[in-house]
Design a protein around this motif. Structure first.
Motif, mmCIF file in Angstrom:
data_model
loop_
_atom_site.group_PDB
_atom_site.id
_atom_site.type_symbol
_atom_site.label_atom_id
_atom_site.label_comp_id
_atom_site.label_asym_id
_atom_site.label_seq_id
_atom_site.Cartn_x
_atom_site.Cartn_y
_atom_site.Cartn_z
ATOM 1 N N THR A 18 0.853 -1.185 0.000
ATOM 2 C CA THR A 18 0.000 0.000 0.000
ATOM 3 C C THR A 18 0.890 1.236 0.000
ATOM 4 O OG1 THR A 18 -0.101 0.352 2.401
ATOM 5 C CG2 THR A 18 -1.672 -1.235 1.477
ATOM 6 N N GLU A 19 0.280 2.402 -0.057
ATOM 7 C CA GLU A 19 1.052 3.643 0.052
ATOM 8 C C GLU A 19 1.647 3.801 1.447
ATOM 9 O OE1 GLU A 19 -1.180 7.024 -1.212
ATOM 10 O OE2 GLU A 19 -1.602 6.173 -3.187
ATOM 11 N N PHE A 42 -7.756 -10.337 -3.286
ATOM 12 C CA PHE A 42 -8.270 -9.070 -2.755
ATOM 13 C C PHE A 42 -7.392 -8.431 -1.684
ATOM 14 C CE2 PHE A 42 -11.983 -11.682 -3.969
ATOM 15 C CZ PHE A 42 -12.341 -10.962 -5.100
ATOM 16 N N GLY A 43 -6.406 -9.151 -1.170
ATOM 17 C CA GLY A 43 -5.514 -8.600 -0.166
ATOM 18 C C GLY A 43 -6.172 -8.479 1.202
ATOM 19 N N VAL A 44 -5.601 -7.628 2.040
ATOM 20 C CA VAL A 44 -6.107 -7.369 3.389
ATOM 21 C C VAL A 44 -7.143 -6.251 3.285
ATOM 22 C CG1 VAL A 44 -5.482 -6.665 5.730
ATOM 23 C CG2 VAL A 44 -3.880 -8.036 4.383
ATOM 24 N N SER A 45 -8.261 -6.406 3.973
ATOM 25 C CA SER A 45 -9.324 -5.399 3.896
ATOM 26 C C SER A 45 -8.866 -4.069 4.486
ATOM 27 C CB SER A 45 -10.581 -5.879 4.625
ATOM 28 O OG SER A 45 -10.379 -5.844 6.023
ATOM 29 N N ASP A 53 -1.005 -2.106 13.603
ATOM 30 C CA ASP A 53 0.027 -1.173 14.057
ATOM 31 C C ASP A 53 0.917 -0.720 12.907
ATOM 32 O OD1 ASP A 53 -0.436 -1.243 16.992
ATOM 33 O OD2 ASP A 53 0.001 -3.366 16.694
ATOM 34 N N ALA A 54 1.124 -1.607 11.947
ATOM 35 C CA ALA A 54 1.980 -1.283 10.806
ATOM 36 C C ALA A 54 1.538 -2.106 9.605
ATOM 37 C CB ALA A 54 3.446 -1.575 11.130
ATOM 38 N N VAL A 55 1.910 -1.615 8.438
ATOM 39 C CA VAL A 55 1.706 -2.351 7.197
ATOM 40 C C VAL A 55 3.091 -2.499 6.579
ATOM 41 C CG1 VAL A 55 0.566 -2.427 4.955
ATOM 42 C CG2 VAL A 55 -0.583 -1.353 6.906
ATOM 43 N N VAL A 56 3.505 -3.741 6.374
ATOM 44 C CA VAL A 56 4.840 -4.003 5.838
ATOM 45 C C VAL A 56 4.718 -4.699 4.489
ATOM 46 C CG1 VAL A 56 5.939 -4.106 8.109
ATOM 47 C CG2 VAL A 56 5.044 -6.207 7.090
ATOM 48 N N LYS A 64 7.059 -7.422 -11.856
ATOM 49 C CA LYS A 64 5.977 -7.806 -10.943
ATOM 50 C C LYS A 64 5.965 -6.865 -9.739
ATOM 51 C CE LYS A 64 4.024 -11.724 -12.076
ATOM 52 N NZ LYS A 64 2.642 -11.794 -12.394
ATOM 53 N N ASN A 65 4.782 -6.587 -9.213
ATOM 54 C CA ASN A 65 4.728 -5.752 -8.006
ATOM 55 C C ASN A 65 4.120 -6.498 -6.832
ATOM 56 O OD1 ASN A 65 2.055 -5.823 -8.720
ATOM 57 N ND2 ASN A 65 1.697 -3.651 -8.429
ATOM 58 N N SER A 66 3.963 -7.831 -6.959
ATOM 59 C CA SER A 66 3.418 -8.595 -5.841
ATOM 60 C C SER A 66 3.895 -10.036 -5.916
ATOM 61 C CB SER A 66 1.888 -8.562 -5.860
ATOM 62 O OG SER A 66 1.406 -9.244 -7.007
#
Length: 86
Positions: A18-19, A42-45, A53-56, A64-66
């Motif tokens: 994510t950003e 769909f990833g994490v909602s 607490d954080a998004v890593v 590829k970006n994933s």
């Protein structure tokens, strides 16, 4: 839920691109830690991302970006445990 884990003293990190994401490898993993992995498509909602607490993210180089979620779980768990053992 994320809030229950946080009440029990866990830091909760979502593994998602994510950003707001920070590089997993540059972020010292706290103890105890719960990692959240999203649905393959769909990833994490958004609600869960906001509660964490954080998004890593795991940096990906090239076109590829994933990564697929099984690979993300393997890399993230390996890296966190490796750094805890130091």
């Amino acid at each position: 839920t994320v809030l229950e884990l946080r009440r029990e003293g866990f830091s909760v990190w979502a593994c998602e691109t994510t950003e707001r994401s920070v590089n997993l490898f540059d972020t010292p993993p706290p103890r105890p830690l719960a990692l959240v992995f999203g649905h393959e498509e769909f990833g994490v909602s958004v609600d869960v991302l906001e509660a964490c607490d954080a998004v890593v993210e795991i940096p990906v180089y090239g076109l590829k970006n994933s990564l697929n979620v099984a690979n993300v779980v393997a890399v993230a768990l390996f890296d966190v445990v490796r750094r805890w053992r130091k």
